[in-house]
Motif scaffolding. Sequence first.
Motif, PDB file in Angstrom:
ATOM      1  N   GLU A  21      65.874  97.403  29.654  1.00 13.72           N
ATOM      2  CA  GLU A  21      65.516  97.349  28.243  1.00 13.72           C
ATOM      3  C   GLU A  21      64.141  96.710  28.083  1.00 13.72           C
ATOM      4  OE1 GLU A  21      68.533  95.324  26.113  1.00 13.72           O
ATOM      5  OE2 GLU A  21      70.098  96.713  26.723  1.00 13.72           O
ATOM      6  N   TYR A  22      63.599  96.793  26.864  1.00 18.14           N
ATOM      7  CA  TYR A  22      62.221  96.352  26.617  1.00 18.14           C
ATOM      8  C   TYR A  22      62.025  94.877  26.947  1.00 18.14           C
ATOM      9  CZ  TYR A  22      57.990  95.069  24.148  1.00 18.14           C
ATOM     10  OH  TYR A  22      56.761  94.577  23.838  1.00 18.14           O
ATOM     11  N   TRP A  23      62.885  94.002  26.383  1.00 20.68           N
ATOM     12  CA  TRP A  23      62.663  92.558  26.559  1.00 20.68           C
ATOM     13  C   TRP A  23      62.976  92.115  27.983  1.00 20.68           C
ATOM     14  CZ3 TRP A  23      59.461  90.277  23.712  1.00 20.68           C
ATOM     15  CH2 TRP A  23      59.313  90.639  22.368  1.00 20.68           C
ATOM     16  N   THR A  24      63.913  92.748  28.633  1.00 22.61           N
ATOM     17  CA  THR A  24      64.170  92.441  30.040  1.00 22.61           C
ATOM     18  C   THR A  24      62.955  92.823  30.874  1.00 22.61           C
ATOM     19  OG1 THR A  24      66.507  92.919  29.648  1.00 22.61           O
ATOM     20  CG2 THR A  24      65.767  92.817  31.936  1.00 22.61           C
ATOM     21  N   ASN A  25      62.427  93.994  30.604  1.00 24.37           N
ATOM     22  CA  ASN A  25      61.228  94.472  31.292  1.00 24.37           C
ATOM     23  C   ASN A  25      60.057  93.512  31.059  1.00 24.37           C
ATOM     24  OD1 ASN A  25      59.066  95.906  32.301  1.00 24.37           O
ATOM     25  ND2 ASN A  25      59.675  97.838  31.379  1.00 24.37           N
ATOM     26  N   THR A  26      59.838  93.124  29.808  1.00 20.09           N
ATOM     27  CA  THR A  26      58.723  92.239  29.473  1.00 20.09           C
ATOM     28  C   THR A  26      58.890  90.871  30.116  1.00 20.09           C
ATOM     29  OG1 THR A  26      58.516  93.406  27.368  1.00 20.09           O
ATOM     30  CG2 THR A  26      57.406  91.282  27.556  1.00 20.09           C
ATOM     31  N   GLY A  27      60.100  90.326  30.037  1.00 21.66           N
ATOM     32  CA  GLY A  27      60.337  88.998  30.605  1.00 21.66           C
ATOM     33  C   GLY A  27      60.150  88.972  32.109  1.00 21.66           C
TER      34      GLY A  27
END
Length: 167
Positions: A21-27
């Motif tokens: 997911e987006y925030w997992t990827n970003t983090g």
Amino acid sequence: MTVIYIFAPLLITAFYNAGLEYWTNTGLTFFITFFISVFLGWFLTKTVDVFSQDAGNYAWKWFEGATDQSPGSFLADSARKGWSGLLALPSNIRKWVARKVKSTGTFWKLFHQFVTNWRNITVRPPALQPTEAEAQQLGLHSTEWTTDISLDKDAQRTARVLKINNY
């Protein structure tokens, strides 16, 4: 910034293709690029900065005429020190890991002792009254307070300090 431009697009693409997911990827991308930056900063500090400081010190002494060493011999000495430092790197890493493991074990031992003994309440028997036969037989005197000191500033400060230290 170089780490962000080199590694971040590759990581983002790889994580996106993995279906994160987006925030997992970003983090994950943030943390990985952060630790790569920290490692590169540490490595450059230990290698390039040390040479730069030595070179600056040598140049200052050379301009003042306070050294007899020629620039060529300085560069040869610096290269020798750098090469021996690279050869000693595995040994130094092994020693550093051993120190960290030892200090981490000590930390966890002390932390465990702190946590397990943090709030162990000591249950004391009630104080003997001076009128009780056992207190009279042992010659004990009363240690209970009979005076109200709740308005005393020093007593209030001491009570606050004891309450803070209790936690």
